[in-house]
Scaffold this active site. Structure first.
Site, mmCIF file in Angstrom:
data_model
loop_
_atom_site.group_PDB
_atom_site.id
_atom_site.type_symbol
_atom_site.label_atom_id
_atom_site.label_comp_id
_atom_site.label_asym_id
_atom_site.label_seq_id
_atom_site.Cartn_x
_atom_site.Cartn_y
_atom_site.Cartn_z
ATOM 1 C CB SER A 49 -0.935 0.013 1.219
ATOM 2 O OG SER A 49 -0.197 -0.122 2.424
ATOM 3 C CG ASP A 340 -3.449 5.786 6.843
ATOM 4 O OD1 ASP A 340 -2.291 5.466 7.187
ATOM 5 O OD2 ASP A 340 -3.985 5.342 5.814
ATOM 6 C CG HIS A 343 -0.564 3.967 4.461
ATOM 7 N ND1 HIS A 343 -1.796 3.563 4.930
ATOM 8 C CD2 HIS A 343 -0.025 2.912 3.817
ATOM 9 C CE1 HIS A 343 -2.002 2.298 4.561
ATOM 10 N NE2 HIS A 343 -0.935 1.883 3.891
#
Length: 375
Positions: A49, A340, A343
């Protein structure tokens, strides 16, 4: 009157010629500038991600998605694209540095038979790991072996489009970037009941990760990759989700230890392969140290908050919930290291890529990316 009309005609003609030549000059300059700025033919991205640019948007059953607000609030167009960030992520910044367009997700491109893959593509997927099954919490992702399998299909199409000789030349000069391993570390150190804990000691687990990684890396080399940018695993124990597990909000040092063990083995393997594999060149980026610097010395890099998430909900670190449409988010996003609970922000990613691209040898070894592409 005829002479005057003739003179006017000549003036108009000359003006048109001047405009034409000026336009051609501008086009030529811009064309040359674009070509000069293009430091590599293509960028191929593999990972999780941290560099997913929207592949997970096309997975029907995954809950590891970022195609909703407030993700993308600072991305061009201010709309979510599937990036787990408020704006651009590391893959985007690396593409910019190379003079290339932002990478497109493979799953959005493969439906169109006319797509030209020779300028690069991203296979990265949120939740992906070196091992299969690291995404059990999120139900679905594209693990590294599947990403490499997809690249095999792309390589065949590039050969069809360019011919074998030109395809080999293009791939040998292209940049292959791999950013993966965080989810494997989370899988092992996530909880005492983790199924991954049954795979041995931390040293044995790191060795297993490395063995699996080397297998996939060798496949990419056999497909024609020669220039690799490998990001080590960051100090993942310091992300808000890991800090939130401890009442004192300190980093999960066990997870950080696991990451550091793996990174040492990874660097050693790359040094070995450079001696063994013909034309293989690489940049190993010490993500662990650079990211830890941002966390421990935030003011040095222009940050004010290095523990809490910008977007999330509940808890002191906003780390009880992911960044969801109903979450609150900070207005000073450039002040935060974390977007977040897992990340980095666009601002943090920019610093990371800037350092990988032109930073010193202690962070980008044995050469930085700028030096790599010039080889």
């Amino acid at each position: 009157m005829k002479k005057m009309a003739s003179s006017i005609h000549v003036v108009k003609h000359n003006l048109l010629l001047q405009m034409f030549y000026s336009l051609m000059f501008i086009i030529t300059i811009n064309f040359k500038s674009t070509r000069a700025d293009k430091l590599a033919p293509a960028l191929f991205v593999f990972g999780d991600s941290l560099v997913d640019v929207g592949n997970n948007n096309h997975l029907p059953f995954t809950i590891a998605r970022a195609n909703f607000p407030h993700n993308g609030i600072d991305f061009p167009g201010h709309k979510p694209t599937g990036r787990f960030s408020n704006g651009k992520n590391a893959a985007d910044f690396l593409a910019e540095k190379l003079g290339l367009e932002y990478p497109l997700p493979y799953l959005s491109m493969r439906q169109n038979k006319n797509n030209n893959f020779s300028s690069g593509v991203s296979f990265a997927s949120g939740g992906a790991g070196i091992f299969n099954g690291t995404d059990q919490l999120y139900r679905q992702s594209i693990p590294l072996d599947k990403q490499v399998e997809y690249f095999g299909t792309v390589q065949e199409k590039i050969v069809q489009q360019l011919g074998l000789q030109q395809a080999q030349k293009t791939l040998s000069k292209s940049v292959f970037t791999i950013v993966i391993g965080s989810n494997d570390i989370f899988g092992y150190y996530g909880s005492s009941t983790s199924s991954q804990m049954k795979k041995g000691t931390p040293l044995q687990y790191a060795a297993s990760m490395l063995l699996a990684f080397k297998g996939q890396f060798k496949r990419l080399y056999d497909y024609g990759g020669r220039k690799f940018v490998i990001f080590g695993v960051a100090a993942v124990g310091c992300c808000p989700a890991q800090r939130d597990r401890n009442k004192t909000e300190v980093c999960n040092e066990a997870a950080n230890f696991g990451a550091s063990i793996y990174n040492k083995g990874l660097l050693s393997a790359l040094q070995y392969y450079q001696k063994q594999l013909k034309d293989f060149q690489y940049t190993y980026f010490d993500t662990y140290t650079v990211f830890l610097n941002l966390i421990e010395q935030p003011a040095t890099y222009g940050f004010k908050e290095s523990k809490a998430a910008c977007c999330g909900g509940l808890g002191n670190l906003h780390a009880k919930l992911a960044c969801l449409p109903f979450s609150t988010y900070c207005s000073n996003r450039s002040d935060h290291v974390f977007w977040d609970l897992y990340h980095p922000t666009e601002a943090a990613d920019r610093i990371i890529v800037d350092t990988a691209f032109s930073g010193p040898r202690k962070y980008a070894f044995p050469v930085n990316v700028q030096q790599l592409v010039s080889i």
